[in-house]
Design a protein around this motif. Sequence first.
Motif, PDB file in Angstrom:
ATOM      1  N   PHE A 142       0.807  -1.214   0.000  1.00 46.12           N
ATOM      2  CA  PHE A 142       0.000   0.000   0.000  1.00 46.12           C
ATOM      3  C   PHE A 142       0.843   1.269   0.000  1.00 46.12           C
ATOM      4  O   PHE A 142       1.930   1.319   0.573  1.00 46.12           O
ATOM      5  CB  PHE A 142      -0.901   0.049   1.245  1.00 46.12           C
ATOM      6  CG  PHE A 142      -1.966  -0.998   1.292  1.00 46.12           C
ATOM      7  CD1 PHE A 142      -3.164  -0.823   0.613  1.00 46.12           C
ATOM      8  CD2 PHE A 142      -1.786  -2.157   2.021  1.00 46.12           C
ATOM      9  CE1 PHE A 142      -4.159  -1.786   0.667  1.00 46.12           C
ATOM     10  CE2 PHE A 142      -2.774  -3.127   2.089  1.00 46.12           C
ATOM     11  CZ  PHE A 142      -3.966  -2.940   1.403  1.00 46.12           C
ATOM     12  N   GLY A 143       0.292   2.282  -0.624  1.00 47.54           N
ATOM     13  CA  GLY A 143       0.722   3.652  -0.447  1.00 47.54           C
ATOM     14  C   GLY A 143      -0.520   4.493  -0.181  1.00 47.54           C
ATOM     15  O   GLY A 143      -1.622   3.973  -0.054  1.00 47.54           O
ATOM     16  N   PHE A 144      -0.330   5.796  -0.095  1.00 45.01           N
ATOM     17  CA  PHE A 144      -1.464   6.702   0.115  1.00 45.01           C
ATOM     18  C   PHE A 144      -1.959   7.246  -1.220  1.00 45.01           C
ATOM     19  O   PHE A 144      -1.173   7.732  -2.039  1.00 45.01           O
ATOM     20  CB  PHE A 144      -1.066   7.879   1.016  1.00 45.01           C
ATOM     21  CG  PHE A 144      -1.016   7.542   2.470  1.00 45.01           C
ATOM     22  CD1 PHE A 144      -2.156   7.211   3.160  1.00 45.01           C
ATOM     23  CD2 PHE A 144       0.194   7.560   3.154  1.00 45.01           C
ATOM     24  CE1 PHE A 144      -2.117   6.891   4.508  1.00 45.01           C
ATOM     25  CE2 PHE A 144       0.242   7.251   4.502  1.00 45.01           C
ATOM     26  CZ  PHE A 144      -0.908   6.920   5.180  1.00 45.01           C
ATOM     27  N   GLU A 145      -3.255   7.165  -1.436  1.00 47.61           N
ATOM     28  CA  GLU A 145      -3.879   7.929  -2.505  1.00 47.61           C
ATOM     29  C   GLU A 145      -3.972   9.393  -2.083  1.00 47.61           C
ATOM     30  O   GLU A 145      -3.688  10.299  -2.859  1.00 47.61           O
ATOM     31  CB  GLU A 145      -5.266   7.379  -2.801  1.00 47.61           C
ATOM     32  CG  GLU A 145      -6.036   8.177  -3.837  1.00 47.61           C
ATOM     33  CD  GLU A 145      -7.496   7.798  -3.888  1.00 47.61           C
ATOM     34  OE1 GLU A 145      -8.007   7.629  -5.013  1.00 47.61           O
ATOM     35  OE2 GLU A 145      -8.133   7.687  -2.821  1.00 47.61           O
ATOM     36  N   TYR A 146      -4.357   9.591  -0.821  1.00 49.07           N
ATOM     37  CA  TYR A 146      -4.431  10.935  -0.236  1.00 49.07           C
ATOM     38  C   TYR A 146      -4.228  10.757   1.260  1.00 49.07           C
ATOM     39  O   TYR A 146      -5.033  10.097   1.923  1.00 49.07           O
ATOM     40  CB  TYR A 146      -5.801  11.565  -0.516  1.00 49.07           C
ATOM     41  CG  TYR A 146      -5.870  13.048  -0.215  1.00 49.07           C
ATOM     42  CD1 TYR A 146      -5.688  13.987  -1.221  1.00 49.07           C
ATOM     43  CD2 TYR A 146      -6.110  13.507   1.075  1.00 49.07           C
ATOM     44  CE1 TYR A 146      -5.753  15.347  -0.959  1.00 49.07           C
ATOM     45  CE2 TYR A 146      -6.175  14.862   1.354  1.00 49.07           C
ATOM     46  CZ  TYR A 146      -5.990  15.779   0.333  1.00 49.07           C
ATOM     47  OH  TYR A 146      -6.049  17.122   0.606  1.00 49.07           O
TER      48      TYR A 146
END
Length: 435
Positions: A142-146
Motif C-alpha cells: 500500500f501507499g497513500f492515494e491521499y
Amino acid sequence: MSQQEGHDELYVDQYTLGLVGPDQEWAGTVADGGTVKTYTPPGCWGPMVTPSFRGGHEVTRPIRVEGAEVGDAVAIHIRDVEVTSMATSTGSMAEREAAFGDDPFVDHRCPECGTAWPDSVVEGTGEDAIRCAECGANASSFGFEYGYTVAFDHENAVGITLDEEGAHELALDADEVMDIPENARQHPILLYEPDEIPGTLGRLRPFVGNIGTTPPVTMPDSHNAGDFGQNLIGADHDYGVETEEDLELRTDGHMDVPEVRAGATLICPVVVDGGGIYVGDLHANQGDGELSLHTTDVSGTVTMDVEVIEDVELGGPVLLPNEEDLPFISAPYTDEEVAAGEGLGAEHGVDVDTDAAPIQVIGSGATVNDATQNAFDRAGKLLDMTEGEVRARCTFTGGVQIGRLPGVVQLDMLVPMDILADAGLDAAAREQYEL
C-alpha cells in the motif's frame, strides 16, 4: 489453546500476526467478573504496510474467560480507552498490485523476488522505506492515494494535521512517537510522512475498532466482518472461503463503530469455549462511516470488565452505548415521558409499556442494505420477533446508523424489558442505563 487458571486482573501485551481463530495461543484467562487491561499497537496502516502480516490489524492474543461456553455470551464493559501515541498518519489507500495476490491486506509477496509474506527492513522514510529483507525491493502492498499526518494534544482532545516539514520530523522518530509496543511486529505508518490538508483541526474521542470474541475458524482479523470478509470468497490464499455462507462463521469483531468507547458495554457471542476476547485497532477519532476506509490508528490501553451471560442466542455483537451516544428517538424514557405516556394510555384505554431499554444490534454485509438485513435477522432471532415487528419498532423507537461503509450498521431500538429478559439481556441493560 490450553486451559489456564482464571485471574481477577489480567494484563495483555502479546499479539497475533494479523489472524484470529481457535488456533491462536491464549494470552491468559480472566475470571468471570474480572478485569482485563490490554496494551495494543495501531491497527490498519502499520500492519497493512508490513508484508509479514496475514491480516490488516495487529490484535491481542485471545483472552479466555473462565466459565464461558459455546452458546453463552460475554459482556465487555469498557471502562477506559487511553491513547499513548503522540501522532499518526492516515488517509485513503492506493494498492501496489505487484506486491500481493488476491488481497492486498492478506497475501503479501515481494514484487521482485516473489517471497510470500516476506520479512522486511526499514531504510529511510517515505513510501519506499519498507524493503524486502531478501532482495531489498519495496515490499509494501500500500501507499497513500491521499494522506495526512496528525499530531495530538491529549490534554485538550484535539489534533492538527502537519505540513511536509512536520511530517518528516515525526517520521524520523516514528516508533517512539507512535509508541509501538515492544512485542509488536508492525512498521509505524508515520514513516510514510504524508502531508495533505496541513493545519486542519479535528476533535478526538478514542474508541476500539476491532474487539470481540474468537470465531470458530481462522481468518484475517481485519476480515472478521461481513463487508471486508467478502474479499475472502473465492480467494486463492490460505484463508479463502468458497461461499457467502462460509462467512456466517464470523463474529463481527471488526466494527469500526465510534460508540464502542469508554462507558459502553459490548455483548459478544461465545462460539469457542472460553470466548477468546481480543482487542485491537484503536482509533483516536472517526466520523460515522469511516469514509476513507481508514482513520487515526493509534497505540493505547483498554481497560474492561468482563462477565459471562449464560444461554444467550446471539448471531453477532449487541452494543449498549453510552446514553449520550444514543439517538434522540431511542434513548431511555424520562420520568416526564413515562408520566405523559401513561396519561395518554389512560385516555385511550390502552396499557403503555414504559419499562424498556435501548439496544443496538450490529449487522454486517457486502453493502449497507445487506448489513441492515443481517441486523434484522439477528434482532428477530434474538428477540423472537418477526421482521415486520423489528422494522416497526426500529422505525418508531430507533433507526439504523452506519458504522463503516460499505457494510457495518447499528440497528437501534427500544425493547420492552420483558422481551430483553427472555433474551437474557435485561440485567446488562438495567446496569448500563441505571433502570
